[in-house]
Design an enzyme around this catalytic site. Structure first.
Site, PDB file in Angstrom:
ATOM      1  N   LYS A 245       0.964  -1.000   0.118  1.00  0.00           N
ATOM      2  CA  LYS A 245      -0.196   0.259   0.177  1.00  0.00           C
ATOM      3  C   LYS A 245       0.452   1.218   0.005  1.00  0.00           C
ATOM      4  O   LYS A 245       0.415   2.129  -0.669  1.00  0.00           O
ATOM      5  CB  LYS A 245      -0.840   0.096   0.952  1.00  0.00           C
ATOM      6  N   ARG A 246       1.870   1.432   0.638  1.00  0.00           N
ATOM      7  CA  ARG A 246       3.213   2.546   0.890  1.00  0.00           C
ATOM      8  C   ARG A 246       3.157   2.394   0.090  1.00  0.00           C
ATOM      9  O   ARG A 246       3.656   3.394  -0.470  1.00  0.00           O
ATOM     10  CB  ARG A 246       4.344   1.702   2.226  1.00  0.00           C
TER      11      ARG A 246
END
Ligand code: GLU
Length: 470
Positions: A245-246
């Site tokens: 996600k990052r």
């Protein structure tokens, strides 16, 4: 098969979550190839997994596609609605002797696998019902339908990206086509749907390469034409690790909310796995003209927000001012709380847009820097602007106000007047301009301040300056 000799492509997402960046890229590649060849691009929602498929996810996929501008041809196909057809094909294979009923119970199969593990063998269905007389099964016992696949030779996926990928047939066991409750398996459903939809080319993530071998076994059993396969390596993070996600493994909507343009996303996603020489900026028209399967890269592409930002800055700068104002207005309706721009404000944003868009990388940045245009009246100062508006600066503003009031309200005339004022006081132009900027915008950075004065107009500018002038 359709009569159409042009390629038929499809995007076949499973609606178990949002449309993520990898799925969006798959959709884009299929869409581009269809556009490039004058073919057809279809959408099939693979909702056979009833437990995990949700209407919200379907909605998110459709919305994501619409936002990216990836329109599809004809009606959306819902896979679950076609279960009867899948079943009929399984039964056809059964009637032809290409599939068989397997009555093995779950306990029996557990035992079989435990034994295989104990012997250090791979766990595979051992074909125990392959040649057994179904009459020997207990009456009314549940059964699955399995494909009767050969153990000899190999199954070769001729892949446009990965080359020829070989699977030894003795490593592929007799897969289930129809479960004991009569529901088709994913493998069967994909093959039947692709065939019935006339799909000629399958472009999808490399995580489906093993499935291709499975699906080929079914296609061969049915004697159906084999589609052209192109399995695209998965997207990795900038550090080469699996995308998190990052790193950007987010819903497509998250990119919209972060202020990226659909044009940017199409260009960026294209470059994540496809190349045309050293070109980084590739418009959608160019992409349609150039896209091919040959230039899909063999190694995983790396997601990089910095590149995405730069690309977005480019598309913001090259966008028509009025169109960009509309896009910004649209973006602000997603803000919390939503901001609605009236036509007067839109006109003044459009007028200021050449200066505003020069410095923005995202719509969020653009929204911030255009903030001084949304409402009338004195500004709330941010910390830096409050610092600039010291007692001396406020006194200077008072004197400047008198000079400006006498001035013709155009950026060059206002600049000349301010310059004059600064010279008269023995200060630099910036020292006069900075308090003006702070009073007019509430910030210490903005497009050139004389343009700001001109855009706001005489009355509004004077009103804002007067609020901080002594
Ligand atoms: N439904 C599969 C997925 O979302 C794709 C199937 C396919 O493209 O064949 O990963």
């Amino acid at each position: 098969m359709t009569q159409n000799s042009k390629p038929v492509l499809r995007f076949a997402p499973s609606p178990t979550g949002f449309l993520h960046i990898g799925g969006a890229r798959t959709a884009l590649f299929n869409w581009l190839y269809a556009k490039h060849t004058g073919g057809t691009f279809l959408l099939r929602i693979e909702d056979t997994d009833r437990e995990r498929s949700t209407p919200e996810a379907v909605d998110a996929i459709l919305k994501g596609m619409a936002w990216l501008g990836l329109n599809w041809d004809g009606q959306t196909v819902y896979q679950f609605a076609r279960a009867g057809r899948h079943r009929a094909i399984a039964e056809q294979l059964l009637a032809e002797g290409k599939a068989y009923r397997c009555y093995a119970t779950p306990e029996e199969l557990d035992e079989m696998r435990a034994k295989q593990r104990a012997e250090g063998k791979p766990t595979r269905y051992d074909g125990r019902w392959r040649d057994r007389d179904p009459a020997s099964a207990p009456p009314g016992a549940p059964f699955v339908i399995r494909l009767r696949s050969t153990d000899e030779g190999e199954t070769v996926v001729h892949d446009k990206v990965m080359g020829d990928v070989r699977f030894a047939n003795d490593q592929l066991d007799d897969m289930i086509l129809l479960r004991s409750d009569g529901t088709p398996t994913y493998m069967l459903a994909v093959v039947v749907d692709d065939h019935d939809m006339g799909v000629t080319h399958v472009i999808r993530g490399a995580d489906h390469l093993n499935n291709a071998a499975r699906q080929l076994q079914i296609i061969h059993a049915l004697g159906w034409p084999v589609p052209v396969y192109a399995h695209v390596p998965l997207i990795h993070g900038p550090d080469g690790a699996k995308l998190s996600k990052r790193h950007g493994a987010l819903a497509v909507e998250a990119y919209r909310d972060m202020g990226y343009l659909p044009e940017t996303m199409r260009n960026y996603l294209l470059r994540l796995g496809w190349s045309h020489g050293d070109d980084e900026i590739i418009s959608t028209e160019q992409a349609i003209a150039w896209f091919n399967l040959e230039n899909i890269g063999r190694s995983p592409a790396r997601f990089d927000f910095k590149k995405l930002d730069n690309l977005n800055g480019h598309y913001l700068r090259t966008m028509d001012d009025a169109a960009l104002t509309e896009t910004l207005a649209q973006h602000l309706t997603h803000a919390s709380p939503p901001i609605v721009l009236n036509s007067k404000v839109r006109a003044r944003i459009t007028a200021a847009m050449p200066g505003l868009k020069e410095r923005a990388k995202t719509l969020i940045e653009l929204a911030q820097s255009a903030g001084y245009l949304y409402t009338d009246g004195p500004r709330t100062l941010d910390d830096a602007a409050a610092k600039v508006l010291s007692p001396e600066a406020r006194a200077a503003l008072g004197a400047m106000l008198q000079a400006l009031e006498q001035t013709d309200w155009s950026a060059p005339a206002l600049e000349a007047a301010t310059r004059n004022f600064a010279e008269g006081r023995g200060i630099k132009l910036g020292q006069a301009a900075q308090p003006l900027r702070a009073a007019l915008t509430g910030h210490t950075t903005s497009p050139p301040v004389f343009g700001v004065l001109e855009t706001l107009g005489r009355e509004e500018s004077i009103n804002r300056i007067r609020a901080y002038a002594e």
